[in-house]
Design a protein around this motif. Structure first.
Motif, PDB file in Angstrom:
ATOM      1  N   ILE A 100       4.807   1.531   3.354  1.00 35.36           N
ATOM      2  CA  ILE A 100       4.095   2.632   2.491  1.00 35.36           C
ATOM      3  C   ILE A 100       3.202   3.605   3.410  1.00 35.36           C
ATOM      4  O   ILE A 100       3.081   4.792   3.179  1.00 35.36           O
ATOM      5  CB  ILE A 100       3.694   2.194   1.233  1.00 35.36           C
ATOM      6  CG1 ILE A 100       4.404   1.493   0.382  1.00 35.36           C
ATOM      7  CG2 ILE A 100       2.682   3.287   0.711  1.00 35.36           C
ATOM      8  CD1 ILE A 100       3.813   0.928  -0.995  1.00 35.36           C
ATOM      9  N   VAL A 101       2.269   2.830   3.903  1.00 32.09           N
ATOM     10  CA  VAL A 101       1.138   3.802   4.930  1.00 32.09           C
ATOM     11  C   VAL A 101       2.072   4.385   5.909  1.00 32.09           C
ATOM     12  O   VAL A 101       1.707   5.755   6.155  1.00 32.09           O
ATOM     13  CB  VAL A 101       0.170   2.769   5.322  1.00 32.09           C
ATOM     14  CG1 VAL A 101      -0.578   3.571   6.372  1.00 32.09           C
ATOM     15  CG2 VAL A 101      -0.655   2.154   4.364  1.00 32.09           C
ATOM     16  N   LEU A 102       2.908   3.948   6.666  1.00 31.98           N
ATOM     17  CA  LEU A 102       3.702   4.464   7.659  1.00 31.98           C
ATOM     18  C   LEU A 102       4.503   5.750   6.893  1.00 31.98           C
ATOM     19  O   LEU A 102       4.599   6.807   7.663  1.00 31.98           O
ATOM     20  CB  LEU A 102       4.691   3.468   8.469  1.00 31.98           C
ATOM     21  CG  LEU A 102       3.702   2.702   9.337  1.00 31.98           C
ATOM     22  CD1 LEU A 102       4.935   1.666   9.949  1.00 31.98           C
ATOM     23  CD2 LEU A 102       3.205   3.318  10.395  1.00 31.98           C
ATOM     24  N   TYR A 103       5.372   5.278   5.860  1.00 28.49           N
ATOM     25  CA  TYR A 103       5.938   6.417   5.281  1.00 28.49           C
ATOM     26  C   TYR A 103       5.116   7.830   4.944  1.00 28.49           C
ATOM     27  O   TYR A 103       5.497   8.831   5.012  1.00 28.49           O
ATOM     28  CB  TYR A 103       6.735   5.959   4.054  1.00 28.49           C
ATOM     29  CG  TYR A 103       7.530   7.024   3.230  1.00 28.49           C
ATOM     30  CD1 TYR A 103       8.913   7.343   3.746  1.00 28.49           C
ATOM     31  CD2 TYR A 103       7.054   7.670   2.451  1.00 28.49           C
ATOM     32  CE1 TYR A 103       9.800   8.303   3.065  1.00 28.49           C
ATOM     33  CE2 TYR A 103       7.807   8.657   1.505  1.00 28.49           C
ATOM     34  CZ  TYR A 103       9.165   8.827   1.975  1.00 28.49           C
ATOM     35  OH  TYR A 103       9.879   9.850   1.543  1.00 28.49           O
ATOM     36  N   TRP A 104       4.098   7.600   4.431  1.00 27.59           N
ATOM     37  CA  TRP A 104       3.258   8.382   4.024  1.00 27.59           C
ATOM     38  C   TRP A 104       2.609   9.514   4.991  1.00 27.59           C
ATOM     39  O   TRP A 104       2.433  10.391   5.199  1.00 27.59           O
ATOM     40  CB  TRP A 104       2.073   7.881   3.041  1.00 27.59           C
ATOM     41  CG  TRP A 104       0.893   9.085   2.765  1.00 27.59           C
ATOM     42  CD1 TRP A 104       1.085   9.809   1.646  1.00 27.59           C
ATOM     43  CD2 TRP A 104      -0.108   9.358   3.370  1.00 27.59           C
ATOM     44  NE1 TRP A 104      -0.172  10.689   1.487  1.00 27.59           N
ATOM     45  CE2 TRP A 104      -0.722  10.463   2.479  1.00 27.59           C
ATOM     46  CE3 TRP A 104      -0.984   8.790   4.508  1.00 27.59           C
ATOM     47  CZ2 TRP A 104      -2.172  10.963   2.902  1.00 27.59           C
ATOM     48  CZ3 TRP A 104      -2.058   9.559   4.829  1.00 27.59           C
ATOM     49  CH2 TRP A 104      -2.633  10.529   4.104  1.00 27.59           C
ATOM     50  N   THR A 105       2.208   8.550   6.241  1.00 33.93           N
ATOM     51  CA  THR A 105       1.644   9.043   7.566  1.00 33.93           C
ATOM     52  C   THR A 105       2.851  10.130   8.190  1.00 33.93           C
ATOM     53  O   THR A 105       2.698  11.372   8.385  1.00 33.93           O
ATOM     54  CB  THR A 105       1.346   8.138   8.324  1.00 33.93           C
ATOM     55  OG1 THR A 105       0.169   7.391   7.769  1.00 33.93           O
ATOM     56  CG2 THR A 105       0.565   8.849   9.784  1.00 33.93           C
ATOM     57  N   VAL A 164       2.624  -2.786   1.953  1.00 36.30           N
ATOM     58  CA  VAL A 164       1.750  -1.781   2.364  1.00 36.30           C
ATOM     59  C   VAL A 164       1.849  -1.175   3.480  1.00 36.30           C
ATOM     60  O   VAL A 164       1.639   0.196   3.757  1.00 36.30           O
ATOM     61  CB  VAL A 164       0.409  -2.778   2.294  1.00 36.30           C
ATOM     62  CG1 VAL A 164      -0.926  -2.014   2.774  1.00 36.30           C
ATOM     63  CG2 VAL A 164      -0.069  -3.192   1.023  1.00 36.30           C
ATOM     64  N   LEU A 165       2.260  -1.572   4.548  1.00 40.92           N
ATOM     65  CA  LEU A 165       2.386  -1.065   6.046  1.00 40.92           C
ATOM     66  C   LEU A 165       3.320  -0.112   5.835  1.00 40.92           C
ATOM     67  O   LEU A 165       3.242   1.030   6.516  1.00 40.92           O
ATOM     68  CB  LEU A 165       2.495  -2.077   7.034  1.00 40.92           C
ATOM     69  CG  LEU A 165       1.434  -3.029   7.762  1.00 40.92           C
ATOM     70  CD1 LEU A 165       1.736  -3.854   8.530  1.00 40.92           C
ATOM     71  CD2 LEU A 165       0.145  -1.975   7.962  1.00 40.92           C
ATOM     72  N   ILE A 209       9.507   2.646  11.025  1.00 41.06           N
ATOM     73  CA  ILE A 209       8.886   2.090   9.578  1.00 41.06           C
ATOM     74  C   ILE A 209       9.772   0.725   9.573  1.00 41.06           C
ATOM     75  O   ILE A 209       9.340  -0.380   9.220  1.00 41.06           O
ATOM     76  CB  ILE A 209       9.394   2.847   8.532  1.00 41.06           C
ATOM     77  CG1 ILE A 209       8.724   4.263   8.435  1.00 41.06           C
ATOM     78  CG2 ILE A 209       9.552   2.183   7.153  1.00 41.06           C
ATOM     79  CD1 ILE A 209       9.043   5.329   7.166  1.00 41.06           C
ATOM     80  N   SER A 215       3.412  -8.733   0.844  1.00 42.01           N
ATOM     81  CA  SER A 215       2.525  -7.523   0.641  1.00 42.01           C
ATOM     82  C   SER A 215       1.930  -6.837   1.687  1.00 42.01           C
ATOM     83  O   SER A 215       2.049  -5.446   1.553  1.00 42.01           O
ATOM     84  CB  SER A 215       1.224  -8.301   0.035  1.00 42.01           C
ATOM     85  OG  SER A 215       1.501  -8.845  -1.323  1.00 42.01           O
TER      86      SER A 215
END
Length: 330
Positions: free
Chosen positions: A318-323, A315-316, A280, A311
């Motif tokens: 958050i996407v990596l953390y959620w994944t 965004v990246l 991350i 931005s």
């Protein structure tokens, strides 16, 4: 300095005229039962007694040796045995890794009309043996009942020791799966329990042969049926203590191996989380590093360029953390 304590029974009744110098006379008198307990004997005193009543010289040497295994040896005129009494002591509150067992040796010479016990340690409750013998009315059953009272007290101590180690292992299991286990103390306690268990196993397991030898080699034939019953019960207790000790050996080994497995599992979890966070953090590092080039690019020196790069980073991340969270990598 040699300390001698003795008791005499005549025709099943207690007498108060015990004298150490008259042991051979007591043993030669019909209807007389002798118990002589010798603490801290010097070699000359014990050797003189052995010559007087015909004890085997090698057995006498074993009785005062520094270390002897639990055993029973049958001679022509007497039987020699060595057993260990185990005491459970309370550990110091600030140090749970301290041993909780005290092991003290008792040797004995079983004769047709008497029992002579020899011990090096003062921390053996021989009065408890005497009370156990009196409570059972053992005067009617001869020396076999006196030997049974001694072995019964010893085996009770073994049970208490095994129960103490069992409680200690259960406490280890609770600490093993705690939220924040104290690894250093847990390992020290595990190691100490293994040492105590090895020491206890050495004195408990050979008791089966000792009880069998003393039961089948009783030199007095009085009340044989009653004594066979109580010796059979004693042998059953010895078997239970031995089996319990063996099961604890497997349990403490399991605790030790589980501790290593949990440490490996926790290390894998930590490495997995560190790797996820490193991935991350690599995203904003890569983006800011790209825009830090010494070349012109769209949005340089503008508010729009800063907002765009920020931005993208958010965004990246958050996407990596959620994944990673969804895959249980964090």
């Amino acid at each position: 300095m040699t300390h001698v304590h003795g008791r005499i029974w005549r025709d099943g009744k207690t007498a108060d005229d015990f004298e150490f110098s008259a042991i051979s006379e007591y043993l030669a008198t019909e209807g007389t039962l002798l118990w002589c307990d010798i603490y801290d004997p010097d070699h000359a005193t014990l050797k003189s007694l052995a010559e007087e009543i015909g004890l085997n010289e090698w057995a006498v040497e074993d009785a005062i040796a520094d270390a002897e295994r639990t055993k029973a040896v049958v001679y022509k005129t007497h039987t020699f045995f060595t057993v260990y009494d185990v005491w459970v002591k309370d550990p110091a509150p600030e140090d749970n890794s301290e041993s909780t067992l005290e092991i003290h040796r008792i040797s004995g010479f079983v004769l047709p009309r008497g029992l002579i016990t020899v011990r090096i340690s003062p921390h053996v409750d021989m009065e408890k043996v005497s009370r156990r013998y009196d409570d059972l009315g053992g005067q009617e059953h001869g020396v076999g009942s006196l030997v049974h009272a001694l072995l019964d007290v010893v085996v009770d101590g073994h049970f208490a020791a095994v129960q103490s180690l069992d409680d200690g292992i259960e406490s280890l299991e609770d600490d093993l799966f705690a939220e924040r286990p104290l690894r250093g103390r847990l390992q020290r306690r595990t190691f100490q329990l293994r040492k105590d268990l090895v020491a206890l196993r050495r004195v408990v397991l050979p008791m089966r042969e000792v009880v069998t030898a003393l039961q089948h080699r009783r030199l007095d034939a009085r009340n044989a049926v009653e004594l066979d019953a109580v010796y059979a019960d004693l042998y059953d207790h010895v078997l239970r203590a031995s089996e319990w000790t063996e099961s604890l050996r497997d349990m403490v080994t399991t605790v030790f191996e589980t501790n290593l497995s949990l440490q490996d599992a926790r290390l894998n979890i930590v490495m997995k989380k560190l790797t996820g966070w490193a991935a991350i953090i690599a995203v904003p590092t890569a983006i800011t590093g790209f825009y830090g080039q010494n070349v012109d690019y769209p949005g340089i020196d503008t508010v729009g360029g800063f907002v765009t790069s920020t931005s993208i980073i958010v965004v990246l991340v958050i996407v990596l953390y959620w994944t990673f969270k969804a895959r249980d990598w964090l």
